[in-house]
Structures are given as structure tokens and as C-alpha cells.
Design an enzyme around this catalytic site. Structure first.
Site, PDB file in Angstrom:
ATOM      1  N   HIS A  18      10.548  75.559  81.154  1.00  0.00           N
ATOM      2  CA  HIS A  18      10.858  74.326  81.886  1.00  0.00           C
ATOM      3  C   HIS A  18      10.412  73.162  81.008  1.00  0.00           C
ATOM      4  CE1 HIS A  18      10.860  71.329  85.062  1.00  0.00           C
ATOM      5  NE2 HIS A  18      11.476  72.181  85.851  1.00  0.00           N
TER       6      HIS A  18
ATOM      7  N   ARG B 254      12.701  62.868  86.575  1.00  0.00           N
ATOM      8  CA  ARG B 254      13.768  62.371  85.706  1.00  0.00           C
ATOM      9  C   ARG B 254      14.976  61.944  86.534  1.00  0.00           C
ATOM     10  NH1 ARG B 254      14.481  67.340  82.530  1.00  0.00           N
ATOM     11  NH2 ARG B 254      12.880  68.224  83.875  1.00  0.00           N
TER      12      ARG B 254
END
Lengths: 277, 623
Positions: free
Chosen positions: B235, B255
């Protein structure tokens, strides 16, 4: 890097003592980091439980400087609990039988959990076998469902800790069983569940002995998930038990119409009040 | 040798989502079930899952169906998935979610009162049933509280170290109680492995201590095959500082809400390298990226995604490149900051309150950084770097029954392989646990009903017990098991991590060979009671097995695909590797063997679904 002294309980059922270890303390470290450091460098057989290390699994419960805490969520720069100039005392939860070092036998909690009848949904609302409920109903019980079963509330509860009300024999005397805050919350999560039609009031009164709680709120104070255990869970449940068993009108209703009527009325009852967080 | 014995029809090893679901199904079938877990019940890694359970309920978008979910899963896995498993998973996931609700799980709702579903990477429609950001806890607690009333026996804090065999078939398992260190034999007609992943083979991981590849290793040493071991999911954003939280996940949502990745020079490096295949859908300037976050138009058309939202493998590799080239943050990551977006917002709307906005949008991240990192993400940048998150590879099993090539040995959940191919989509793990866990339990019970118990052979028990005790009894040897583990983690992190090269992986194999030697000499204090040092000595065996399997498989796949990126073969090579799975197994001489196994031809009707969902084109892998 600063150094700190950790005064850790070492031993097993046959007895134990505090032993001092020195650990390097770096920025942002939590108590569990130092326990791991001590394990890796000085005491490979130092026993402790842990899993997620992010406050989500509730495994690393201990008593740090006398306070029931999760080791993974107790930072060494948290002045409320820790003064690095003094030894940091780390001991196992004292309410449960000791196994070794920081590990205790918490299996009693799993036995209590088994006493609680499982979820009993009402008939599905839709032809396809599914249910409908509102987000507000979902939100209402989130507080109870976020419990991570760290058992810190059980550890601090004086009914369990001091009075040993765990349904077994202490010093030749059989003590009553008190389910403890964790399982009051578990029952609350079922009693307030939008779909559940089970009735656990008799269980609360006679098996889990909710009456033994005298609302000192110590459990609420130590809950790492900040659940209002007493105000939102135990007190409303106590009120329900009182309504059912000690209110003369409700008692009469119950005698005349029996359990089934009360179960059905339970389906239509108003939800428990929630104290805002 | 002193040990206790328990007999069951079905023994399930591991009590996370998959193990619990398997145990529930087997119990419901009326056989006697033992459920063994290394930790306390309800603490397994499933509790960490946040996003949700992927299932084509079509509650939010009526266009969703199992066909679309199937196609999404295959595309995400770059078409080396077991298509039959992906099909079963997509078809059965909705029922498994509804069943969970019937057992008491509470999910967030749509305005008309049905289960709400959220968007997630790689899923075409909103598909993830969830409850806030604690879906995993809800799921495991529901399964746990349902399961304990079905009559299964739960053995907590018990570690299995060997599978016992009677001829070819499995006949039970051998392990020890963590608390007293005593040995225990489980005799069982069928055994289900549900032990989770391998994250602890790496230094930086979002996984807990339990993720030592036990099921992978138990199966391998019992004669089963492992496939796809080269595919490890990193990740892109885990915390890197402070050390106490290194590896803990920072959700993609940061994000998604406008967070920007920057290097030490302050440059937004994700704009530097946008893959050709994604150029059409990716913004090439800051303004457009921010407008995408607000779902607004840019120059008259829908704004395109900021480059921070490219696929996980790509973002992770870009971060590694920045760090390797000396442009990392002080603690070996890069910066993830919310300030640029906030300032841009303030430019549009002077009354924009950044602190309030972020606390509302990202409450758990705010809390996580505040409590653990001493960072106020509304004002300060986060330091982030890739973290080992999930392994796509695992025990090779039959898609319908979840049985391995060892009769009576089943596997499900993360320790089994096939459904995810080269890369797993978020949300597909929880649904995998439910769907294939249920099937493993169902067919293990069926197997148990159709077969009598195999023999437990004393010599296997004796051998395993002697091996276990060697780490505390035998005088020669002075390796610190924690040090060996740390060295292995360092090796895998540095040499078989996100960016791989042949010379580095060959070096890793050498080091793993040395670590096997050191692991044999690992010693712990003579004390069988709750002795983590001793337990670590034994875990090393599993960790080294999976580390070797990952490295050997990664060496063989001379291409880049999904979770595997080769610096020396940076592109896909579909003609050579697009229709095969790498298989490792233990040879008769005890050495690890490798071969390629062709993927069976996909039936025409499934190909048609893929073609329909892929703008009328059939991917090269399926031609």
C-alpha cells in the site's frame, strides 16, 4: 535518545516481583514499543499480548502507573500518565487470574458472553428477505458496537476487582456473578438493535445481576473507545429492569399478559435515550 | 512425550473472518468443529479492515451486477486470477452480506433503508457495504457472537506448528498452548487453514505479529502447492514516523480529499510519471486535480483525477524512486500534505476553515496522527511510505471446494490464492473471507462426513515436539530469534520489496539460506510458559518458508504485473507470463521446486462478460 526505567511485573501464578529494565525512548514511542525493545534485547521471555498496535483490537491491556490502559495507545510523552524521571510501572490487569508477566487469564469474560442469547431478528421487512432501517437507528447503537473488548472496564470495575463477584468461590464463600460493564454494553447493543426482538431483561436482573452496579462510572473513565458505558448503557438498562420488575403497573401487565405480550410491546418501545458525546 | 488430544470432524486453524465463517458453516452442517486461534477470539487481523465488503447488491447503483464485479476483479488482478473463483465470489458475495445482517451486523443505510455502498478503487459502481470505518470489527464480532452459540469448540492462544498426515491425506494437527507451553494434538477428518497473510516477513507492514505465513508454510510442508507468491501488495501510504506506528495505514481517502505527495524539494513528483494507459484520465496540473476532488468541471469537461490517485502499485513505486534518489523525507518516506488544497480552497472562498474541514472529512486519520504521531494533519504534513499490506499468493485450492491437492486439507481467506490474481481490489478481501470461507467450511464438513478419521502417527508427533523443544533444550546455539527475524525483515524489505531486480533477489536467496542456518540455532530461555522468545524461534520457520517462496517466484516472473515490479523487466510480457501461474512445492529432497502452470481456458460466456466490460475488447491475456 533519552532513557527510561520500566518497572515491570515478572512472574507467574507462583508469585512475582517487579523488575527494572532500561529502555531507549525515542520520539513518539508508546509503552508497547519499549516492552518490545526489552523483549528483543534483554528479556526474550517477557510475556505480553498485542496484535494491531493501533488501538483497534484491544489485546495489550495493562496497568500503567496504576491506570488501566492500552499499551499501544499510551505515549511516553503523555504527561498525564508518565513522568520519564520516575520508573514507569507496568503490571498486568489485576482483576483476572495471572498467567505470566503482563498476561492474564481473561477467559471468564468469554464465558459470560456465552450466557447472552444471540441476536434474534424480527421477520424480514421485504419479500426478498431483507430489512429496512434508518441511518439514525444505525447511528444510535454505534457507540455500543465499537467496543474492542479490551476488558479494561472489567478490570477497573470494583464489583469485579474488589468484591470478586464472578460467580465462583472466594475464600470458601460463593460470590454472585456480575456480568461487568463490557457485557452490559453487549446486552445494550442487542436490546437497542433496530431488528432484535429478544428479551434479555430477566437475564440482566437475575443472571448478570445489573443491580450490583452502583454507578461509580470508573468503567467509563478507562474506556479507550470513549463509550459512555454508564450513562448510555447501564443506566438505561437499569431503568428498563426497574420498569419491568419493580413498577407495580408493569408487573401487573406482565402477570396478566405474560412474556409474549411484553416481547411484542418491546418491539414498539421507544429507543433508549443517548447522552451526546 | 506428554500431550493432550482433541478429536473433531473439522479443525479450523485461524479465527479471523475466513476461519470463523468456515467454522460456522461446518457447525451448521452438523459436524463437530474445533476452531484454533493464536490470539484471543475476536482479535484477528480482520478487526483492522476499514473500507467495507465488496458485493454487487446494487442498492446504490442499479446497474451493478455480479458480472460487473467479476470483470472488475479480473481486471484488477490483471487476468491471472482463477476465473472460477472470481465468478463464485462475485455471484455469492451479496448473499453472504445479507446473511451477515441476519446474524446481527449493522451496516450504514441508504435513504430508503437498505444497505449503503461506497465507491472504492477499481470498482466500477459503489459496491462496498460498510459501517463507518470499522467494518472489520463489525464483521468479526458478528461472526464471533453467532458462532459461539453453534456448539463449536474454541481453542484460544494455541499455535499449530505441524499438520499431521496419514499417507497422502491430512489426519490432524500438532501445536502448543501459548500460556503453558504444553503440546496438543488435534485429530480431524478435515483441516481448514485460515491463517491470514505474511506481512511480518517485511520490516514495514500494516499487519500484526500473527501474520507469519503459518498456513502457507503448514500447507507447503504437508505437500500442498503455493501459487502466485510473487504477488505482494504494498500500500503506498503507511505512516513512517514515529517508529511506534511505522507501517500503520494512511487511508487512500486522504489523497481522495485533495492530499498531495511531495518530495524533500517540495516537488509534487506524481506529475513526473503518468503511465501512458492512464494519461487520458489523469490531470496534468494542480488546478484540475483539485477540481476533481470537488467533482467540478475543468475547461468545460469533467475534471480528471489527480496523479496521486493512480493505482496503488504505481504510486508506491514513485515514492520508492524519490526516496532512493535522495529526495525523501527525514525518516525515509515522502510528504503527504493537505495544505496546498486548503490554500487553494481559501483562495476560492476566504471563509474556508481548513482545521474544521479536515476533522470532518478525515476524523480517524486526524485522531491517528494526533494521538500516535503528534502531528496535526490540518497544519502539518504527514510522512508516508509504502507498507506491506496483503499477499495475493497462497495455497493452491480448488475453486468450488477450497480443497488443496492434499486430501482433507482446505484453505480460505488470505492464505489461499487464486481470486485476486496479481493484485487485489480494496473491499474484495472481506467478501472473499465470507464467500470462500463459507465454501471451505461446507466442503470440509462434507469431506468429514464421507471419510473416517485418519491415523495420528506417533512418530510425526514426536518429531514435531522434539523440534519445538530444541529451541529451549539444546545447548548449542546462541542466536537471538528476534535478531534473526529483524534481519529477515530487513532483507525482504530491501531486496524483495516493491522494486525488484535479479541480482538483488539472488542475494536475498543467499541471505535467506544463511538465515535458515541461524534460525536453527535460535534459542530462548528455558521456560515453556508464555515465552514469546520461544514462539518467535518457531515462527521463523514459517517466515523463512514464505520469504523463500516469494523470492523464488519473483525471480521466475521476468515481467512486471500487479504486485510484482521488476526494475530489470519493467513491462508486462503477456505472451510469456500472462497465461500462467507460478507454483512452488516441496520436492522429495526437501528443496523448494518451481514450475509454471497454465491457466485453464476461460469459458466463452465469461469472456463475453469481460469483453462487454472492456469497451468491446478482449484483453491479450484471454485471447
Amino acid at each position: 535518545m533519552a532513557q527510561a526505567t520500566f518497572r515491570i511485573w515478572r512472574g507467574d501464578q507462583n508469585g512475582g516481583a517487579f523488575r527494572d529494565y532500561t529502555a531507549e525512548v525515542g520520539e513518539g514511542m508508546v509503552v508497547l514499543d519499549c516492552i518490545h525493545q526489552i523483549q528483543a534485547t534483554q528479556a526474550p521471555d517477557l510475556a505480553c499480548r498485542w496484535n494491531c498496535k493501533a488501538g483497534k483490537c484491544g489485546s495489550c491491556s495493562a496497568e500503567i502507573n496504576g491506570r488501566p490502559r492500552l499499551m499501544c495507545m499510551t505515549r511516553l510523552d503523555d504527561r498525564r500518565f508518565i513522568d520519564l524521571r520516575e520508573p514507569i510501572i507496568v503490571e498486568p490487569m489485576r482483576t483476572f487470574p495471572h498467567i505470566k508477566d503482563l498476561v492474564t487469564d481473561v477467559s471468564w469474560n468469554y464465558k459470560v458472553n456465552r450466557m447472552i442469547p444471540k441476536f434474534q431478528p424480527r421477520k424480514p421487512d421485504a419479500a426478498d428477505g431483507t430489512w429496512r432501517m434508518s441511518q439514525a437507528e444505525v447511528d444510535r447503537i454505534q457507540e455500543f458496537r465499537k467496543c474492542i473488548e479490551c476488558f479494561l472496564c472489567q478490570d477497573t470495575c470494583h464489583v469485579l476487582r474488589d468484591h470478586r463477584m464472578m460467580g465462583d468461590t472466594v475464600d470458601g464463600e460463593l460470590r454472585e456473578l456480575f456480568g461487568g460493564p463490557r457485557f452490559m454494553i453487549r446486552v445494550a447493543s442487542l436490546e437497542m438493535h433496530p431488528l432484535d426482538i429478544g428479551d434479555r431483561l430477566q437475564l440482566l436482573k437475575d443472571t448478570l445481576n445489573i443491580g450490583l452496579c452502583n454507578i461509580t462510572k470508573c468503567c467509563t473513565e478507562v474506556c479507550p473507545e470513549h463509550i459512555h458505558i454508564t450513562d448510555n448503557g447501564i443506566i438505561p438498562l437499569k431503568e428498563r429492569v426497574v420498569d419491568r420488575f419493580y413498577d407495580p403497573l408493569m408487573w401487573l401487565w406482565h402477570r396478566i399478559f405474560g412474556d409474549r405480550a411484553s416481547r411484542e410491546s418491546a418491539q414498539n418501545r421507544t429507543p433508549l435515550p443517548v447522552v451526546s458525546s | 512425550m506428554d500431550y493432550e488430544t482433541h478429536e473433531h470432524d473439522v479443525l479450523v486453524i485461524g479465527a479471523g473472518g475466513a476461519g470463523l465463517r468456515a467454522a460456522i458453516e461446518a457447525s451448521a452442517a452438523g459436524v463437530s468443529v474445533g476452531l484454533v486461534c493464536k490470539s484471543l477470539l475476536g482479535k484477528a487481523h480482520t478487526v483492522m479492515a476499514e473500507g467495507g465488503i465488496a458485493a454487487a447488491l446494487a442498492n446504490v447503483d442499479r446497474r451493478d451486477s455480479w458480472q460487473v464485479h467479476f470483470a472488475d476483479t479480473m481486471r484488477g488482478g490483471q487476468y491471472v486470477n482463477n476465473w472460477r473463483m472470481a465468478q463464485i465470489h462475485a455471484q455469492e458475495a451479496p448473499d453472504r452480506v445479507r446473511e451477515l445482517e441476519a446474524w446481527g451486523a449493522v451496516f450504514d443505510r441508504t435513504p430508503d433503508g437498505r444497505i449503503l455502498q461506497r465507491n472504492f478503487g477499481g470498482h466500477k459502481f459503489p459496491r462496498l457495504a460498510h459501517v463507518g470505518d470499522r467494518t472489520g470489527l463489525e464483521m468479526i464480532r458478528t461472526l464471533q457472537d453467532h458462532g459461539i452459540h453453534l456448539g463449536m469448540s474454541v481453542y484460544m492462544e494455541c499455535t499449530i506448528i505441524r499438520l499431521l498426515k496419514d499417507g497422502d491425506r491430512v489426519s490432524g494437527a500438532f501445536g502448543y498452548w501459548r500460556d503453558r507451553g504444553r503440546f496438543v494434538v488435534f485429530q480431524a477428518k478435515a483441516v481448514v487453514l485460515a491463517t491470514g497473510g505474511i506481512g511480518k516477513a517485511y520490516k514495514i507492514t500494516s499487519n500484526s505479529w500473527e501474520y507469519t505465513g503459518d498456513g502457507h508454510s503448514l500447507a507447503y510442508h504437508a505437500g500442498a502447492e503455493l501459487i502466485d507468491m510473487e504477488f505482494v501488495q504494498f500500500h503506498p501510504t503507511g505512516m513512517v514516523w514515529p517508529p511506534s506506528v511505522r507501517g500503520i495505514l494512511v487511508t487512500e481517502g486522504v489523497r481522495g480529499e485533495g492530499g498531495c505527495l511531495r518530495n524533500s524539494e517540495g516537488k509534487r513528483f506524481m506529475f513526473d510519471e503518468i503511465p501512458e494507459s492512464y494519461k487520458a484520465q489523469t490531470a496534468d496540473n494542480e488546478e484540475e486535480g483539485f477540481l476533481y476532488v470537488l467533482a467540478e468541471k475543468y475547461q468545460g469537461r469533467d475534471a480528471r483525477r489527480p496523479p496521486e490517485l493512480l493505482t496503488r502499485d504505481h504510486v508506491a513505486r514513485c515514492i520508492v524512486r524519490e526516496v532512493k534518489q535522495g529526495r525523501g523525507s527525514p525518516h525515509g518516506g515522502v510528504f503527504l500534505e493537505l495544505d496546498s488544497f486548503a490554500r487553494w480552497m481559501k483562495g476560492r472562498n476566504p471563509s474556508f476553515n481548513a482545521a474544521e474541514h479536515w476533522k470532518k472529512k478525515l476524523p480517524s486519520m486526524y485522531h491517528q496522527f494526533k494521538e500516535l504521531g503528534n502531528v496535526d494533519i490540518t497544519r502539518q504534513p504527514m510522512e508516508v511510505g509504502p507498507t506491506t499490506h496483503y499477499v495475493m499468493g497462497g495455497v493452491r485450492v480448488d475453486a468450488d471446494t477450497q480443497m488443496s491437492c492434499v486430501p482433507g486439507l482446505f484453505a480460505c481467506g488470505e492464505c489461499a490464492a487464486g481470486i485476486n490474481g496479481a493484485n487485489r481490489l480494496g473491499g474484495n478481501s472481506l467478501s472473499d473471507l465470507l464467500v470462500l470461507g463459507k465454501r471451505a467450511g461446507e466442503f470440509a464438513a462434507k469431506y468429514a462426513k464421507e471419510h473416517s478419521a485418519g491415523q495420528v502417527h506417533a512418530d510425526q508427533v514426536e518429531e514435531a515436539a522434539r523440534w519445538a523443544l530444541s529451541f529451549i533444550d539444546e545447548p548449542q546455539g546462541d542466536e537471538n530469534p528476534y535478531k534473526v527475524q529483524a534481519d529477515l525483515q530487513e532483507t525482504m524489505q530491501d531486496l524483495v520489496g516493491i522494486v525488484r531486480r535479479e541480482d538483488e533477489m539472488l542475494r536475498a536467496l543467499d541471505i535467506i539460506g544463511q538465515l535458515w542456518e541461524r534460525a536453527r540455532k535460535a534459542r530462548a530461555p528455558i521456560n515453556r510458559e508464555y515465552n514469546p522468545g520461544w514462539h518467535t524461534c518457531m515462527d521463523l520457520y514459517n517466515l523463512l518458508t514464505v520469504a523463500e517462496a516469494i523470492t523464488r517466484s519473483a525471480l521466475e516472473r521476468k515481467e512486471s504485473r500487479g504486485g510484482q515490479f521488476r526494475d530489470d523487466y519493467p513491462h508486462k510480457d503477456t505472451p510469456r507470463f500472462g497465461k500462467v501461474n507460478g507454483v512452488v512445492w516441496k520436492g522429495p529432497d526437501g528443496r523448494m521446486q518451481f514450475r509454471w502452470e497454465p491457466i485453464p481456458e476461460m469459458p466463452a460466456e465469461l469472456k463475453e462478460i469481460i469483453r462487454e466490460q472492456n469497451q468491446g475488447k478482449l484483453p491479450e491475456e484471454l485471447m
